[in-house]
Each structure stands twice: as C-alpha cells, then as structure tokens.
Design an enzyme around this catalytic site. Sequence first.
Site, PDB file in Angstrom:
ATOM      1  N   ASN A   6       0.858  -1.183   0.000  1.00 55.61           N
ATOM      2  CA  ASN A   6       0.000   0.000   0.000  1.00 55.61           C
ATOM      3  C   ASN A   6       0.896   1.235   0.000  1.00 55.61           C
ATOM      4  O   ASN A   6       1.730   1.406   0.891  1.00 55.61           O
ATOM      5  CB  ASN A   6      -0.895  -0.031   1.252  1.00 55.61           C
ATOM      6  CG  ASN A   6      -1.791   1.192   1.348  1.00 55.61           C
ATOM      7  OD1 ASN A   6      -1.345   2.320   1.152  1.00 55.61           O
ATOM      8  ND2 ASN A   6      -3.048   0.981   1.666  1.00 55.61           N
ATOM      9  N   ASP A   8      -0.002   4.560  -0.066  1.00 53.20           N
ATOM     10  CA  ASP A   8      -0.634   5.833   0.326  1.00 53.20           C
ATOM     11  C   ASP A   8       0.358   6.791   0.987  1.00 53.20           C
ATOM     12  O   ASP A   8       0.305   8.001   0.776  1.00 53.20           O
ATOM     13  CB  ASP A   8      -1.774   5.583   1.331  1.00 53.20           C
ATOM     14  CG  ASP A   8      -2.937   4.813   0.731  1.00 53.20           C
ATOM     15  OD1 ASP A   8      -2.985   4.649  -0.503  1.00 53.20           O
ATOM     16  OD2 ASP A   8      -3.798   4.367   1.513  1.00 53.20           O
ATOM     17  N   HIS A   9       1.255   6.237   1.813  1.00 51.06           N
ATOM     18  CA  HIS A   9       2.196   7.116   2.532  1.00 51.06           C
ATOM     19  C   HIS A   9       3.140   7.867   1.601  1.00 51.06           C
ATOM     20  O   HIS A   9       3.619   8.945   1.935  1.00 51.06           O
ATOM     21  CB  HIS A   9       3.055   6.299   3.504  1.00 51.06           C
ATOM     22  CG  HIS A   9       2.383   5.945   4.794  1.00 51.06           C
ATOM     23  ND1 HIS A   9       1.079   6.243   5.085  1.00 51.06           N
ATOM     24  CD2 HIS A   9       2.876   5.319   5.895  1.00 51.06           C
ATOM     25  CE1 HIS A   9       0.791   5.799   6.293  1.00 51.06           C
ATOM     26  NE2 HIS A   9       1.863   5.232   6.807  1.00 51.06           N
ATOM     27  N   HIS A  42      -5.569   3.743  -1.531  1.00 53.08           N
ATOM     28  CA  HIS A  42      -6.884   4.094  -0.999  1.00 53.08           C
ATOM     29  C   HIS A  42      -7.237   5.487  -1.511  1.00 53.08           C
ATOM     30  O   HIS A  42      -6.614   6.468  -1.118  1.00 53.08           O
ATOM     31  CB  HIS A  42      -6.819   4.082   0.541  1.00 53.08           C
ATOM     32  CG  HIS A  42      -8.133   4.336   1.212  1.00 53.08           C
ATOM     33  ND1 HIS A  42      -8.294   4.254   2.574  1.00 53.08           N
ATOM     34  CD2 HIS A  42      -9.354   4.667   0.729  1.00 53.08           C
ATOM     35  CE1 HIS A  42      -9.542   4.525   2.885  1.00 53.08           C
ATOM     36  NE2 HIS A  42     -10.213   4.788   1.785  1.00 53.08           N
ATOM     37  N   ARG A  44      -9.308   8.168  -0.996  1.00 53.68           N
ATOM     38  CA  ARG A  44     -10.251   8.632   0.029  1.00 53.68           C
ATOM     39  C   ARG A  44     -11.134   9.738  -0.527  1.00 53.68           C
ATOM     40  O   ARG A  44     -10.758  10.459  -1.445  1.00 53.68           O
ATOM     41  CB  ARG A  44      -9.484   9.141   1.249  1.00 53.68           C
ATOM     42  CG  ARG A  44      -8.707   8.041   1.978  1.00 53.68           C
ATOM     43  CD  ARG A  44      -8.073   8.594   3.238  1.00 53.68           C
ATOM     44  NE  ARG A  44      -9.060   8.839   4.262  1.00 53.68           N
ATOM     45  CZ  ARG A  44      -9.245   8.063   5.336  1.00 53.68           C
ATOM     46  NH1 ARG A  44      -8.488   7.001   5.526  1.00 53.68           N
ATOM     47  NH2 ARG A  44     -10.169   8.359   6.208  1.00 53.68           N
ATOM     48  N   ARG A  48      -6.909  12.939   0.661  1.00 52.49           N
ATOM     49  CA  ARG A  48      -5.810  13.451   1.488  1.00 52.49           C
ATOM     50  C   ARG A  48      -4.444  12.908   1.086  1.00 52.49           C
ATOM     51  O   ARG A  48      -3.436  13.516   1.377  1.00 52.49           O
ATOM     52  CB  ARG A  48      -6.066  13.180   2.974  1.00 52.49           C
ATOM     53  CG  ARG A  48      -5.897  11.746   3.377  1.00 52.49           C
ATOM     54  CD  ARG A  48      -5.754  11.621   4.887  1.00 52.49           C
ATOM     55  NE  ARG A  48      -7.035  11.734   5.548  1.00 52.49           N
ATOM     56  CZ  ARG A  48      -7.365  11.009   6.631  1.00 52.49           C
ATOM     57  NH1 ARG A  48      -6.499  10.166   7.142  1.00 52.49           N
ATOM     58  NH2 ARG A  48      -8.540  11.145   7.186  1.00 52.49           N
ATOM     59  N   GLU A  69      -8.570   0.529  -2.700  1.00 55.52           N
ATOM     60  CA  GLU A  69      -9.359   0.616  -1.455  1.00 55.52           C
ATOM     61  C   GLU A  69     -10.296   1.798  -1.579  1.00 55.52           C
ATOM     62  O   GLU A  69      -9.894   2.872  -2.030  1.00 55.52           O
ATOM     63  CB  GLU A  69      -8.438   0.847  -0.262  1.00 55.52           C
ATOM     64  CG  GLU A  69      -7.766  -0.385   0.238  1.00 55.52           C
ATOM     65  CD  GLU A  69      -6.991  -0.092   1.510  1.00 55.52           C
ATOM     66  OE1 GLU A  69      -7.365   0.825   2.262  1.00 55.52           O
ATOM     67  OE2 GLU A  69      -5.995  -0.772   1.735  1.00 55.52           O
ATOM     68  N   THR A 100      -7.612   3.644   8.347  1.00 53.54           N
ATOM     69  CA  THR A 100      -8.859   2.887   8.494  1.00 53.54           C
ATOM     70  C   THR A 100      -8.860   2.213   9.861  1.00 53.54           C
ATOM     71  O   THR A 100      -7.940   1.463  10.175  1.00 53.54           O
ATOM     72  CB  THR A 100      -8.942   1.816   7.378  1.00 53.54           C
ATOM     73  OG1 THR A 100      -8.641   2.445   6.147  1.00 53.54           O
ATOM     74  CG2 THR A 100     -10.314   1.207   7.317  1.00 53.54           C
ATOM     75  N   GLU A 150     -11.119  -9.232   3.243  1.00 55.39           N
ATOM     76  CA  GLU A 150      -9.785  -8.955   3.775  1.00 55.39           C
ATOM     77  C   GLU A 150      -9.947  -8.912   5.291  1.00 55.39           C
ATOM     78  O   GLU A 150     -10.687  -8.089   5.828  1.00 55.39           O
ATOM     79  CB  GLU A 150      -9.225  -7.619   3.266  1.00 55.39           C
ATOM     80  CG  GLU A 150      -7.837  -7.355   3.865  1.00 55.39           C
ATOM     81  CD  GLU A 150      -7.159  -6.083   3.362  1.00 55.39           C
ATOM     82  OE1 GLU A 150      -7.411  -5.660   2.214  1.00 55.39           O
ATOM     83  OE2 GLU A 150      -6.376  -5.506   4.147  1.00 55.39           O
ATOM     84  N   HIS A 190      -3.397  -4.827   7.794  1.00 54.59           N
ATOM     85  CA  HIS A 190      -3.456  -3.737   8.767  1.00 54.59           C
ATOM     86  C   HIS A 190      -2.528  -4.009   9.939  1.00 54.59           C
ATOM     87  O   HIS A 190      -2.722  -4.970  10.682  1.00 54.59           O
ATOM     88  CB  HIS A 190      -4.871  -3.456   9.302  1.00 54.59           C
ATOM     89  CG  HIS A 190      -5.047  -2.003   9.636  1.00 54.59           C
ATOM     90  ND1 HIS A 190      -4.527  -1.452  10.774  1.00 54.59           N
ATOM     91  CD2 HIS A 190      -5.618  -0.982   8.950  1.00 54.59           C
ATOM     92  CE1 HIS A 190      -4.804  -0.156  10.780  1.00 54.59           C
ATOM     93  NE2 HIS A 190      -5.448   0.161   9.682  1.00 54.59           N
ATOM     94  N   GLY A 191      -1.507  -3.188  10.026  1.00 58.28           N
ATOM     95  CA  GLY A 191      -0.586  -3.273  11.157  1.00 58.28           C
ATOM     96  C   GLY A 191       0.429  -4.399  11.061  1.00 58.28           C
ATOM     97  O   GLY A 191       1.214  -4.600  11.984  1.00 58.28           O
TER      98      GLY A 191
HETATM   99  N1  PXP Z   1      -5.562  -3.122   4.417  1.00 53.02           N
HETATM  100  C1  PXP Z   1      -6.483  -2.118   4.503  1.00 53.02           C
HETATM  101  C2  PXP Z   1      -7.889  -2.401   4.097  1.00 53.02           C
HETATM  102  C3  PXP Z   1      -6.094  -0.839   4.963  1.00 53.02           C
HETATM  103  O1  PXP Z   1      -7.019   0.134   5.044  1.00 53.02           O
HETATM  104  C4  PXP Z   1      -4.747  -0.607   5.302  1.00 53.02           C
HETATM  105  C5  PXP Z   1      -4.313   0.746   5.757  1.00 53.02           C
HETATM  106  O2  PXP Z   1      -4.358   1.647   4.712  1.00 53.02           O
HETATM  107  C6  PXP Z   1      -3.839  -1.675   5.170  1.00 53.02           C
HETATM  108  C7  PXP Z   1      -4.275  -2.926   4.749  1.00 53.02           C
HETATM  109  C8  PXP Z   1      -2.383  -1.526   5.466  1.00 53.02           C
HETATM  110  O3  PXP Z   1      -2.220  -1.224   6.809  1.00 53.02           O
HETATM  111  P1  PXP Z   1      -0.796  -0.793   7.346  1.00 53.02           P
HETATM  112  O4  PXP Z   1      -0.499   0.555   6.751  1.00 53.02           O
HETATM  113  O5  PXP Z   1      -1.000  -0.735   8.826  1.00 53.02           O
HETATM  114  O6  PXP Z   1       0.167  -1.836   6.898  1.00 53.02           O
END
Ligand code: PXP
Length: 239
Positions: A6, A8-9, A42, A44, A48, A69, A100, A150, A190-191
């Site tokens: 991902n 996004d960052h 994502h 949004r 952002r 996403e 999220t 997911e 996530h995480g």
């Molecule tokens: N999966 C989904 C659906 C998410 O919204 C995110 C965060 O954008 C991630 C995975 C990735 O999470 P992380 O940035 O904590 O690895």
Amino acid sequence: MRLCINIDHVATLRNAREEREPDPVAFALRAEHAGVDGIVVHLREDRRHIKDRDVRLLRETIKTKLDLEMSLNEEIVEIAREVRPELATIVPERRQELTTEGGLDVAGQGDVVARATERLHEKGVAVSLFVEPDERQIDASKACGADFVEIHTGAFANAPTDKARREEFDRAQRAVRRARELGLGVNAGHGLDYVNMKLFREIEGVEEVSLGHAMIARAVVVGVENAVREMFAVMRGER
Ligand code: PXP
C-alpha cells in the site's frame, strides 16, 4: 502468500509540500521490479493522499494488479467502475481517522454493500470487503456477493502481550477458515510488520497480505528494493 504494498504514505509525503516527488507511481514501479504481487491505494473521499491522477496513471503503468481501497461513496464507486482495478476493497471511512480504524459493518448495511458490489461486478471488478475476524461479518460478506474478504489484522498487530497476540492469531485463523468454507477468497492486512509477520506467516488459507506503513517506513531507510526483499524473506521464514 502474495505480498501487496500500500503506497498511500508515498503520496502523503509528496503532498506535504504539494510537490511532484516522491511520485507514488514511480515508487510502485520500483516495488513491482523488486517483486511485489500488487499495488494498493486508498482513494479517500477527501483525497488526502492518493489523487485521482495517481489511480489513473497506476492503471496505465503497473503490470501486476491494482487493488483500489474505497468507501461506499457513490462518486468513488463510479471512479472504480471507470478505472476497473483488478480488485476493489471496500473499507469504512471516517474523515477524522488517521487510518482505516475498524472493519466494515457489512451485517449492518447489507443492502448498500450488495448494491455497490453488484455495480462493481457489472464492470468486471472483483470485490473484497475489509472485515473484522468475525463470523457474522464474514457470513454477511458472502450474502452480499463479495468475492473476497480482507481480514482486519489490527487487533492481532496491536495485541499487548504474546498471549493476546496468539489469541488474536487463533481468532483470525478461525475467520479465515469460515470464509474459505463459504468459498470466499481471503486477504489480510493492517498493522502487519517485519516482527509480527514472523507469527502471521503461519496462518493457513490467506492468499494475500496488504502492507503499508511498515514497508514504506523501511523503504525510507533502506530503499524500496531492500524493503520488499526483506519482507519476502520474513514471509518465507528466512529471517
Ligand atoms: N488493508 C487495509 C484495508 C487498509 O485500510 C490498510 C491501511 O491503509 C492496510 C491494509 C495496510 O495497513 P498498514 O499501513 O498498517 O500496513
């Protein structure tokens, strides 16, 4: 288990100065060359981080798969129908959140989710629903016509003790089994990071993981190629 990143960052960093760099599209291509199986962004409602331009350029350039996403917002669903990512992952979205926060309440809004799923299917877009490892949400996802769930791994990742993490792992594993019994494909995310992946890699039945923060943070320090290589090594049990 496949690995999707991902990005996004990367867009967040670019936008911090309203600059052109770092470009998430260029980053995505380098991540692909390093071996990732897919790119996740994502889009949004408030734009952002990822912008419409990023999504369109990624669609034209990447050669693996695009996982978009998105919320259930009508405008965003329309964009997804035009862009046609390989996968649309529907997530809950609140303006104030940093990321999220929880899973999508599919059981509580089945009609809306089913309608969005149908509209995406009309354009050949596979649909994944981002849900807590909760049987009720998984059953509701199947009822809505989703192709994938997911599994939200936030509780696993943030567990305060090894014992609690093990319990969350078991909960995630039960959820994966349930989803597979129903014929759903299963992703997770996530995480997840370079440490907790050493336990998470033991999970059975997850086709793909989606990682953002930990890998982008690592890429800032060691470069995207090394960040990808190191994560694959952890996933394979080599680290
Ligand atoms: N999966 C989904 C659906 C998410 O919204 C995110 C965060 O954008 C991630 C995975 C990735 O999470 P992380 O940035 O904590 O690895």
